[in-house]
Design a protein around this motif. Structure first.
Motif, short mmCIF file in Angstrom:
data_model
loop_
_atom_site.label_atom_id
_atom_site.label_comp_id
_atom_site.label_asym_id
_atom_site.label_seq_id
_atom_site.Cartn_x
_atom_site.Cartn_y
_atom_site.Cartn_z
N GLN A 199 -24.76 -38.29 16.33
CA GLN A 199 -24.47 -38.31 14.89
C GLN A 199 -25.35 -39.27 14.10
N ASN A 200 -25.68 -40.41 14.68
CA ASN A 200 -26.48 -41.37 13.92
C ASN A 200 -27.89 -40.82 13.64
N ALA A 201 -28.51 -40.29 14.66
CA ALA A 201 -29.86 -39.74 14.49
C ALA A 201 -29.83 -38.56 13.52
N GLU A 230 -12.38 -46.29 12.63
CA GLU A 230 -13.52 -46.90 13.32
C GLU A 230 -14.75 -46.01 13.21
N GLN A 231 -14.57 -44.70 13.41
CA GLN A 231 -15.72 -43.77 13.33
C GLN A 231 -16.32 -43.78 11.92
N ALA A 232 -15.44 -43.77 10.92
CA ALA A 232 -15.92 -43.73 9.53
C ALA A 232 -16.62 -45.04 9.19
N GLN A 233 -15.99 -46.16 9.50
CA GLN A 233 -16.59 -47.46 9.19
C GLN A 233 -17.93 -47.62 9.91
N GLU A 234 -17.97 -47.21 11.18
CA GLU A 234 -19.19 -47.35 11.98
C GLU A 234 -20.35 -46.58 11.34
N MET A 235 -20.07 -45.35 10.91
CA MET A 235 -21.14 -44.54 10.32
C MET A 235 -21.58 -45.09 8.96
N GLN A 251 -11.79 -50.76 4.78
CA GLN A 251 -12.95 -51.10 5.62
C GLN A 251 -14.08 -51.66 4.75
N PRO A 252 -14.84 -52.60 5.30
CA PRO A 252 -15.84 -53.27 4.48
C PRO A 252 -16.94 -52.36 3.93
N ASP A 253 -17.25 -51.27 4.64
CA ASP A 253 -18.36 -50.42 4.18
C ASP A 253 -17.90 -49.12 3.51
N ILE A 254 -16.61 -48.90 3.42
CA ILE A 254 -16.11 -47.65 2.81
C ILE A 254 -15.72 -47.93 1.35
#
Ligand code: PEP
Length: 251
Positions: free
Chosen positions: A140-142, A182-187, A226-229
């Motif tokens: 997903q990241n790539a 976690e998945q959403a924040q990570e992405m 979440q800090p990035d959402i």
């Protein structure tokens, strides 16, 4: 500073009369309230002018869900960015997975759309996100990086500063399956890192990045904490004022 945003995507739902009633009811529910986020509704094309006239656009911003990849001319059935702007709309959702998948929108097409939207003073809400097979292969990241590199990362810093990003894993859209917090924040943290690498730390800190995919009143508080959402792009749950307002109140 980046903004918190809750944006609804009505998709191909609501007649003009139903849409006007929904927008008016939402406006009444929000006007005068203390909001911790900007609110936007993405309506079908035919609703835009009437909805923009019916709401206080300082409270409820109006978005189109698409625009043409050409400026004007003999393109039967298309609606240009300039036309959208003339309705009172201020935003346009671009690159939604349904547009990519069902209408063959490529990165090249999206580059034109983003460019025309910006040239006409619209804020693109640019969607990206992977399908389930990509997620299952842990690629997903790539995948998302490539989507960004082929499109909005080609913008000048001045233009990139005007856009909003929405990460919407396709497997979570309309399925009732939400990405875990976690998945959403990570992405979203990953996307912010990519923005920092490309445009610098300040740009990364100032870009609003939304999560979309079966977001509802129940899961929104945890996601938005979440800090990035920085908010959500909301499909199904934007079709009823009660549901949408509960998501807005999750901030
Ligand atoms: C969407 O279509 O952008 C979306 C997030 O839909 P839903 O909330 O219904 O999953």
């Amino acid at each position: 500073m980046r903004k918190n945003i809750v944006a609804g995507n009505w998709k191909m739902n609501k007649t003009l009369q139903e849409g006007l009633a929904l927008a008016t009811e939402l406006n009444a529910a929000l006007e005068g309230a203390t909001l911790k986020c900007d609110v936007v509704i993405g309506t079908p094309f035919i609703h835009l002018a009437a909805v923009a006239a019916a709401v206080n656009t300082k409270v409820v911003g109006v978005a189109a869900q698409n625009c043409a990849d050409k400026a004007s001319g003999a393109y039967t059935g298309e609606v240009s960015a300039a036309m959208l702007k003339s309705t009172g709309a201020e935003y346009v959702i671009l690159g939604h997975s349904e547009r990519r998948e069902y209408y063959g929108e490529t990165s090249a097409i999206l580059n034109s759309k983003v460019e025309l939207a910006l040239a006409n003073g619209l804020t693109p809400i640019y969607c990206c996100g992977e399908a389930l097979d990509v997620r299952n292969a842990n690629e997903q990241n790539a995948y998302v990086q490539k989507q960004l590199e082929e499109t909005v990362f080609n913008l000048s810093a001045d233009d990139f500063a005007k856009i909003v990003i929405a990460y919407e894993p396709i497997w979570a859209i309309g399925t009732g399956v939400t990405a875990s917090t976690e998945q959403a924040q990570e992405m979203l943290a990953f996307i912010r890192t990519l923005i920092a690498e490309k445009f610098g730390k300040d740009m990364a800190e100032n870009t609003s990045i939304l999560y979309g995919g079966s977001c509802n009143a129940k899961n929104a508080p945890e996601l938005f904490a979440q800090p990035d959402i920085d908010g959500g792009l909301i499909g199904g749950a934007s079709l009823k004022v009660e549901d949408f307002k509960a998501i807005i109140d999750a901030f």
